[in-house]
Enzyme design. Structure first.
Site, PDB file in Angstrom:
ATOM      1  N   SER A   1       0.834  -1.211   0.000  1.00 52.33           N
ATOM      2  CA  SER A   1       0.000   0.000   0.000  1.00 52.33           C
ATOM      3  C   SER A   1       0.867   1.259   0.000  1.00 52.33           C
ATOM      4  O   SER A   1       2.004   1.261   0.467  1.00 52.33           O
ATOM      5  CB  SER A   1      -0.908   0.028   1.224  1.00 52.33           C
ATOM      6  OG  SER A   1      -1.789  -1.070   1.220  1.00 52.33           O
TER       7      SER A   1
HETATM    8  N1  SAM Z   1      -1.205  -4.737   3.914  1.00 51.93           N
HETATM    9  C1  SAM Z   1      -0.389  -4.969   2.772  1.00 51.93           C
HETATM   10  C2  SAM Z   1       0.974  -4.393   2.880  1.00 51.93           C
HETATM   11  O1  SAM Z   1       1.273  -3.739   3.881  1.00 51.93           O
HETATM   12  O2  SAM Z   1       1.766  -4.647   1.959  1.00 51.93           O
HETATM   13  C3  SAM Z   1      -1.028  -4.519   1.473  1.00 51.93           C
HETATM   14  C4  SAM Z   1      -2.035  -5.454   1.067  1.00 51.93           C
HETATM   15  S1  SAM Z   1      -2.492  -5.542  -0.617  1.00 51.93           S
HETATM   16  C5  SAM Z   1      -3.048  -3.937  -0.970  1.00 51.93           C
HETATM   17  C6  SAM Z   1      -3.969  -6.509  -0.349  1.00 51.93           C
HETATM   18  C7  SAM Z   1      -3.722  -7.948   0.082  1.00 51.93           C
HETATM   19  O3  SAM Z   1      -4.966  -8.530   0.449  1.00 51.93           O
HETATM   20  C8  SAM Z   1      -3.150  -8.811  -1.030  1.00 51.93           C
HETATM   21  O4  SAM Z   1      -1.966  -9.408  -0.605  1.00 51.93           O
HETATM   22  C9  SAM Z   1      -4.244  -9.845  -1.267  1.00 51.93           C
HETATM   23  O5  SAM Z   1      -3.764 -11.108  -1.649  1.00 51.93           O
HETATM   24  C10 SAM Z   1      -4.912  -9.883   0.091  1.00 51.93           C
HETATM   25  N2  SAM Z   1      -6.287 -10.418   0.095  1.00 51.93           N
HETATM   26  C11 SAM Z   1      -7.265 -10.240  -0.820  1.00 51.93           C
HETATM   27  N3  SAM Z   1      -8.373 -10.910  -0.454  1.00 51.93           N
HETATM   28  C12 SAM Z   1      -8.081 -11.524   0.731  1.00 51.93           C
HETATM   29  C13 SAM Z   1      -8.816 -12.377   1.610  1.00 51.93           C
HETATM   30  N4  SAM Z   1     -10.068 -12.752   1.366  1.00 51.93           N
HETATM   31  N5  SAM Z   1      -8.207 -12.810   2.728  1.00 51.93           N
HETATM   32  C14 SAM Z   1      -6.918 -12.462   3.004  1.00 51.93           C
HETATM   33  N6  SAM Z   1      -6.173 -11.665   2.208  1.00 51.93           N
HETATM   34  C15 SAM Z   1      -6.756 -11.198   1.091  1.00 51.93           C
END
Ligand code: SAM
Length: 217
Positions: A65
């Site tokens: 992010s």
């Molecule tokens: N918090 C992260 C960081 O600091 O790098 C950024 C996260 S990225 C914008 C969103 C993440 O949410 C991705 O890695 C994606 O695989 C995960 N994601 C999407 N749907 C999800 C779910 N149902 N359960 C867990 N993780 C999920």
């Protein structure tokens, strides 16, 4: 690269100043951003971009992010030492590290195995005690609920009761909710068994939440 340098520390200070200029006021959050080397969580070949205020691609088509987004979500959560926090979407692990540095007891769930394993290994190397879980975070983590704080770091189509119910009374949840192009940052504060207060805090753009309460793949 898991070493820090004066140059990168300097860039981090500049980033903190930029976040202040953009309206981040929490001294605790700004100081966590200054402490945590974002380049540890960043694709190695692009470390010169680690302190730009931008989201950046990581593996598996996901993103780390934008620093402003991390700061804004963390500020809304108002983390207190010892808070039990659920992060949905571990991704690179950067947001979880910020929460940990603020003194939270962090549980971070990720649905993509490679990202889960990478983050788990990185936390271990960095000596960060963060619980990592592989699974569908759109359902929360009922077996470990209730939480003081819940943060979604992927775009949710709606806010579901099964998630807000996992908050303690007095707890806060922050989530980007909307369509796949733009989401509103929603803060939910739980005041009683069936008493929730919802406020909206600007527009953002996240990768989709998948799973049971997410977007179909
Ligand atoms: N918090 C992260 C960081 O600091 O790098 C950024 C996260 S990225 C914008 C969103 C993440 O949410 C991705 O890695 C994606 O695989 C995960 N994601 C999407 N749907 C999800 C779910 N149902 N359960 C867990 N993780 C999920």
């Amino acid at each position: 690269m898991l070493t820090d340098t004066y140059k990168l520390q300097g860039k981090r200070k500049q980033l903190v100043q930029e976040l202040k200029n953009l309206g981040i006021t929490s001294q605790k959050v700004l100081s966590a951003i200054e402490q945590v080397p974002r380049h540890f969580f960043f694709p190695e070949d692009f470390i010169d971009k680690a302190y730009d205020n931008i989201a950046f691609p990581i593996e598996e088509g996901q993103t780390i992010s934008q620093p402003y987004t991390v700061a804004a979500q963390t500020q809304l959560l108002d983390i207190q030492k010892g808070d039990k926090v659920l992060e949905i979407g571990t991704g690179s692990g950067y947001q979880a590290a910020i929460l940990k540095v603020l003194g939270a007891d962090v549980y971070s769930i990720e649905t993509i195995e490679t990202l889960h394993l990478n983050a788990k290994a990185l936390f271990k190397k960095l000596g960060l005690s963060i619980a990592t879980i592989l699974g569908d975070g759109s359902k929360g983590l009922p077996e470990l609920a209730p939480f003081d704080k819940i943060i979604l770091t992927a775009a949710a189509p709606k806010l579901v009761e099964s998630l807000t119910k996992q908050l303690k009374i007095g707890g806060k949840l922050v989530a980007p909710v909307g369509n796949l192009d733009v989401q509103k940052m929603i803060l939910v504060e739980r005041h009683g068994d069936n008493e929730y207060n919802k406020t909206s805090h600007g527009k953002f753009n996240f990768v989709p939440l998948t799973g049971t309460h997410g977007w179909p793949l």
